[in-house]
Structures are given as C-alpha cells and as structure tokens.
Design a protein around this motif. Sequence first.
Motif, mmCIF file in Angstrom:
data_model
loop_
_atom_site.group_PDB
_atom_site.id
_atom_site.type_symbol
_atom_site.label_atom_id
_atom_site.label_comp_id
_atom_site.label_asym_id
_atom_site.label_seq_id
_atom_site.Cartn_x
_atom_site.Cartn_y
_atom_site.Cartn_z
ATOM 1 N N PHE A 24 0.901 -1.101 -0.133
ATOM 2 C CA PHE A 24 -0.182 -0.040 -0.274
ATOM 3 C C PHE A 24 0.947 1.323 0.064
ATOM 4 O O PHE A 24 0.520 2.178 -0.699
ATOM 5 C CB PHE A 24 -1.106 0.128 1.108
ATOM 6 C CG PHE A 24 -1.731 1.268 1.481
ATOM 7 C CD1 PHE A 24 -2.845 1.426 0.594
ATOM 8 C CD2 PHE A 24 -1.329 2.374 2.299
ATOM 9 C CE1 PHE A 24 -3.632 2.702 0.630
ATOM 10 C CE2 PHE A 24 -2.129 3.445 2.471
ATOM 11 C CZ PHE A 24 -3.063 3.671 1.544
ATOM 12 N N LEU A 25 1.890 1.308 0.936
ATOM 13 C CA LEU A 25 2.892 2.333 0.687
ATOM 14 C C LEU A 25 3.639 2.571 -0.334
ATOM 15 O O LEU A 25 3.842 3.797 -0.696
ATOM 16 C CB LEU A 25 3.671 2.338 2.093
ATOM 17 C CG LEU A 25 2.817 2.339 3.555
ATOM 18 C CD1 LEU A 25 3.766 1.906 4.777
ATOM 19 C CD2 LEU A 25 2.388 3.715 3.945
ATOM 20 N N GLY A 74 0.703 2.670 -3.498
ATOM 21 C CA GLY A 74 -0.449 3.639 -3.400
ATOM 22 C C GLY A 74 -1.762 3.098 -3.886
ATOM 23 O O GLY A 74 -2.582 3.896 -4.248
ATOM 24 N N ASP A 75 -1.653 1.671 -4.137
ATOM 25 C CA ASP A 75 -3.099 1.170 -4.490
ATOM 26 C C ASP A 75 -4.301 1.436 -3.527
ATOM 27 O O ASP A 75 -3.999 1.676 -2.184
ATOM 28 C CB ASP A 75 -3.092 -0.401 -4.924
ATOM 29 C CG ASP A 75 -2.486 -0.693 -6.246
ATOM 30 O OD1 ASP A 75 -2.152 0.286 -7.048
ATOM 31 O OD2 ASP A 75 -2.101 -1.791 -6.352
ATOM 32 N N SER A 76 -5.350 1.367 -3.811
ATOM 33 C CA SER A 76 -6.710 1.642 -3.167
ATOM 34 C C SER A 76 -6.748 0.125 -2.426
ATOM 35 O O SER A 76 -6.145 -0.870 -2.732
ATOM 36 C CB SER A 76 -7.883 1.925 -3.665
ATOM 37 O OG SER A 76 -8.383 0.628 -4.531
ATOM 38 N N ILE A 103 -0.845 14.290 0.917
ATOM 39 C CA ILE A 103 -1.318 13.011 0.985
ATOM 40 C C ILE A 103 -2.715 13.087 0.879
ATOM 41 O O ILE A 103 -3.513 13.643 1.667
ATOM 42 C CB ILE A 103 -1.157 12.212 2.313
ATOM 43 C CG1 ILE A 103 0.469 12.400 2.482
ATOM 44 C CG2 ILE A 103 -1.471 10.775 2.272
ATOM 45 C CD1 ILE A 103 1.469 11.738 1.706
ATOM 46 N N SER A 104 -3.543 12.573 -0.243
ATOM 47 C CA SER A 104 -4.914 12.657 -0.515
ATOM 48 C C SER A 104 -5.642 11.910 0.406
ATOM 49 O O SER A 104 -5.280 11.104 1.066
ATOM 50 C CB SER A 104 -5.131 12.210 -1.864
ATOM 51 O OG SER A 104 -6.807 11.989 -1.922
ATOM 52 N N LYS A 116 5.078 16.561 0.714
ATOM 53 C CA LYS A 116 3.915 15.677 -0.280
ATOM 54 C C LYS A 116 2.594 15.929 0.290
ATOM 55 O O LYS A 116 2.478 15.855 1.629
ATOM 56 C CB LYS A 116 4.451 14.285 -0.207
ATOM 57 C CG LYS A 116 3.543 13.469 -0.905
ATOM 58 C CD LYS A 116 3.659 13.474 -2.550
ATOM 59 C CE LYS A 116 2.881 12.357 -3.271
ATOM 60 N NZ LYS A 116 2.693 12.672 -4.566
ATOM 61 N N SER A 173 -6.154 17.300 1.322
ATOM 62 C CA SER A 173 -4.977 16.708 1.705
ATOM 63 C C SER A 173 -4.519 16.925 3.072
ATOM 64 O O SER A 173 -4.850 17.954 3.663
ATOM 65 C CB SER A 173 -4.047 16.906 0.577
ATOM 66 O OG SER A 173 -3.289 18.140 0.821
#
Length: 171
Positions: free
Chosen positions: A43-44, A47-49, A118-119, A116, A138
């Motif tokens: 995931f980190l 960045g996939d859901s 982050i959304s 950065k 974000s």
Amino acid sequence: MEIFLRGLFSEIVERVTPYIEKKVTFWRKSIEPGLRVAITLCFLAVGDSYKSLQYSFQVAHNTISCIVPETCRTIIAAYRDEELQMPQTPEAWQEVAQGFEEWWNFPHVTGGIDGKHISLRNPPRGGTHYFNYKKFYSMVLLAIADASYKFLYVNVGAIGSESDGGVFAQT
C-alpha cells in the motif's frame, strides 16, 4: 539487492510480530503478521486502493483498512529511535554536511527537504482547511533527509491548505 530486501522484510516482520499478531479464535483465523506487513508495504509503495489490494492479497478491503494504519503505527514505533535521528550536536551536523559534499558535490548542505500532499477525504467539520491549491483534500507530509536518503525528520499532519512556509514554520 533481492536478498537484502528479503532480509529487511523478514527483520520488519520479526520486530512487529509481537505487536500485530492476533489470536486464532473459534470464529476466525487470524491474518499472519507477514501478510499484514506485506499488505502495508505494498500500500505504501504503490499507493493502490484498499479495494485493489483486496484482489491481490485475498483479504477484504474493510479488513485492510484496519491492518494498514495499525501496522504503520507499529513499524514507526519499532524503528523510530534508531532510524529517525535528528543530529543533536554541531559535529553530527558537520557529518551530514560532509555527506552532501562528498556524494553530491553540494557543500554546506545539512539536509534535503520536501513535502508531499497525501490525499484524503475531508474530515468531519473540516470545512476548506484541508482543501489545497491542487484542488483536492490533503494532509501534508514534510521530511528532511541526509545525503544517503535516510530520514532525519518527518512531520505528518499539517492541513492541506497551509503554505509550504507555514508547514515549515510549525515544524
């Protein structure tokens, strides 16, 4: 490199297992610590859901949504004291500057800094505080790294609408 990464993965799993290992019950089989770490690192890194990861790892997305934050907190707690060390003495800062001069030919540099966005979903009662200039909600991650890309300082949590200077001033 592959052997190094396997060893590093095994070390992370070994360190966090006592904190993230769950008991097997009559109602459910627990998810192994190695799988929890693999899901979190994937995931980190990518960045996939959570929905996308559920197909890769055969773990429900709502379970992944609990695994990732818990495992992140545990990894941070396990490595914080030895990996995130801001230099405390002038000699330590000199060593960081020497690294930049030797590796990158940048004299008098004591850290590379970047941020950065982050959304995220707008938190309840968040209003427009988290809405940034890029037109999405974000939170800001700000980090300082040495010449060999090791983090010296990390700050996560500034609201997305805050300027870079404002985020830096609050660190």
